[in-house]
Write a protein that holds these residues in place. Structure first.
Motif, short mmCIF file in Angstrom:
data_model
loop_
_atom_site.label_atom_id
_atom_site.label_comp_id
_atom_site.label_asym_id
_atom_site.label_seq_id
_atom_site.Cartn_x
_atom_site.Cartn_y
_atom_site.Cartn_z
N MET A 46 0.81 -1.19 0.00
CA MET A 46 0.00 0.00 0.00
C MET A 46 0.85 1.26 0.00
O MET A 46 0.51 2.29 -0.53
CB MET A 46 -0.92 0.01 1.22
CG MET A 46 -1.86 1.20 1.27
SD MET A 46 -3.14 0.97 2.50
CE MET A 46 -4.01 -0.41 1.83
N ALA A 47 2.00 1.19 0.70
CA ALA A 47 2.87 2.35 0.72
C ALA A 47 3.53 2.53 -0.63
O ALA A 47 3.97 1.57 -1.25
CB ALA A 47 3.94 2.19 1.80
N PRO A 76 11.86 2.54 9.42
CA PRO A 76 11.37 2.56 8.04
C PRO A 76 10.86 1.20 7.60
O PRO A 76 11.14 0.18 8.26
CB PRO A 76 12.62 2.96 7.24
CG PRO A 76 13.77 2.47 8.08
CD PRO A 76 13.32 2.67 9.50
N PRO A 77 10.08 1.13 6.51
CA PRO A 77 9.59 -0.17 6.02
C PRO A 77 10.74 -1.11 5.68
O PRO A 77 11.83 -0.69 5.30
CB PRO A 77 8.82 0.23 4.75
CG PRO A 77 8.45 1.65 4.95
CD PRO A 77 9.58 2.26 5.72
N ASP A 78 10.49 -2.41 5.86
CA ASP A 78 11.48 -3.41 5.48
C ASP A 78 10.76 -4.56 4.79
O ASP A 78 9.56 -4.47 4.50
CB ASP A 78 12.28 -3.90 6.70
CG ASP A 78 11.39 -4.42 7.83
OD1 ASP A 78 10.31 -4.98 7.51
OD2 ASP A 78 11.76 -4.28 9.00
N HIS A 99 6.35 0.33 10.49
CA HIS A 99 6.16 -0.29 11.80
C HIS A 99 5.18 0.50 12.67
O HIS A 99 5.24 0.43 13.91
CB HIS A 99 7.51 -0.41 12.52
CG HIS A 99 8.49 -1.31 11.83
ND1 HIS A 99 9.17 -0.93 10.68
CD2 HIS A 99 8.91 -2.57 12.11
CE1 HIS A 99 9.97 -1.91 10.30
NE2 HIS A 99 9.83 -2.91 11.14
N TRP A 100 4.28 1.24 12.05
CA TRP A 100 3.37 2.12 12.79
C TRP A 100 2.54 1.35 13.82
O TRP A 100 2.18 1.90 14.87
CB TRP A 100 2.44 2.83 11.82
CG TRP A 100 3.10 3.52 10.67
CD1 TRP A 100 3.20 3.07 9.38
CD2 TRP A 100 3.78 4.79 10.69
NE1 TRP A 100 3.88 3.98 8.60
CE2 TRP A 100 4.26 5.04 9.38
CE3 TRP A 100 4.04 5.73 11.68
CZ2 TRP A 100 4.95 6.18 9.03
CZ3 TRP A 100 4.73 6.88 11.34
CH2 TRP A 100 5.18 7.10 10.04
N GLN A 101 2.21 0.09 13.53
CA GLN A 101 1.29 -0.66 14.37
C GLN A 101 1.84 -0.93 15.77
O GLN A 101 1.08 -1.23 16.70
CB GLN A 101 0.93 -1.98 13.67
CG GLN A 101 -0.34 -2.64 14.14
CD GLN A 101 -1.58 -1.85 13.80
OE1 GLN A 101 -1.86 -0.83 14.42
NE2 GLN A 101 -2.33 -2.31 12.81
#
Length: 317
Positions: free
Chosen positions: A1-2, A84-86, A93-95
């Motif tokens: 989604m990002a 950051p996203p991985d 990792h917002w959750q």
């Protein structure tokens, strides 16, 4: 989604991420202030409470211990959320922010049960003729706790609104509850000082109930978010915004969900059957931009469907 593109719906993704990370950093710094205040108050209340054998003051100290644990967990959660996203977390990792809130609520729930049990024993001791002897130190620390926590509660609520951070807003509500708890502790100690010995046990039971209520409230919010629940009223607002965009003939569906304190969603819209691909893409970008601008969502994936399929639900997913 990002999205990995530099620009999406007229917004610079890198700058937007930095802006959101800055807000998380601000929230983390405020949480450090909460932690320092909670720790100082907790140590003072537990020390004086155990020395003077004042159950309600010990209960308030244990309540502030949950504040210490909650602040530590939230600091860790906010720190992890900034990663950051991985490959395992493609949207970031917002959750972890919601996971931290859930763990904090679990601790509050366990402590509320312990305090309620202590309150029952305090009532039993009162009925058996046990007398507590509160002093000026116990009165002073409970009154100081009320003032300090009240100031922090207001500060957290204001900063939570300015930063649009649900964790700080929830922290402000929790602090407000703690301030009332400390004020109740002050009144019960004052009553005992004046001879109303029964207030120690009664107030301890009330403190336990207040902490229990706060933990359940946080449970409801975090479980709703972690289970991808969403308020239908907010979805209706999104729908109204989408319908104002020219060219859209209907909405196939809106599927929002929470990522920590951020909102991402999938949106399906109906367009005329003969709409060109480039036009469809442009309308989708307008939808995304409108939602981002008005509601500050993190991201939206927009899918376009031919209007001829509007009454055929089995033809779209």
């Amino acid at each position: 989604m990002a999205n990995t593109n530099q620009y999406d719906a007229g917004r610079n993704i890198q700058k937007d991420r930095q802006h959101r990370l800055y807000k998380l950093q601000e929230a983390q710094q405020i949480t450090w202030i909460n932690l320092s205040a909670y720790t100082a108050i907790m140590v003072a209340e537990l020390t004086i409470g155990f020395l003077a054998q004042i159950t309600v003051l010990i209960a308030d100290g244990l309540n502030n211990l949950t504040g210490v644990c909650g602040a530590v967990i939230l600091i860790i959660g906010l720190k992890v959320s900034k990663r950051p996203p991985d490959s395992n977390h493609v949207v970031g990792h917002w959750q972890y922010e919601n996971i931290a809130a859930l763990l904090s609520a679990t601790i509050m729930f366990a402590v509320s049960i312990q305090i309620f049990v202590d309150g029952c024993f305090a009532v039993q001791r009162f009925l058996a003729g046990h007398i507590i002897r509160p002093n000026y130190w116990s009165l002073g620390v409970s009154l100081a706790a009320t003032g300090i926590i009240s100031i922090l509660a207001r500060y957290n609520r204001i900063q939570g609104a300015q930063l649009n951070n649900q964790s700080l807003a929830a922290s402000g509500q929790d602090l407000k509850s703690d301030a009332w708890t400390s004020f109740g502790t002050f009144l019960s100690i004052g009553g005992a000082y004046l001879g109303a010995q029964w207030l120690d046990g009664a107030a301890t039971l009330i403190v336990g109930c207040l902490i229990f209520h706060s933990s359940i409230s946080i449970f409801k919010t975090t479980i709703m978010r972690l289970s991808e629940g969403f308020d239908p009223k907010d979805i209706e607002l999104y729908s109204q915004t989408i319908q104002t965009i020219p060219g859209i003939l209907g909405i196939q569906g809106i599927e929002p969900r929470w990522l920590g304190d951020q909102i991402v969603m999938k949106v399906g819209i109906y367009l005329p059957d003969q709409t060109e691909l480039r036009t469809s893409y442009a309308i989708g970008e307008k939808v995304e931009h409108a939602l981002m601008k008005k509601y500050d969502i993190l991201d939206a994936d927009v899918m376009c469907y031919p209007v001829s399929q509007m009454n055929n639900p089995h033809s779209v997913d």
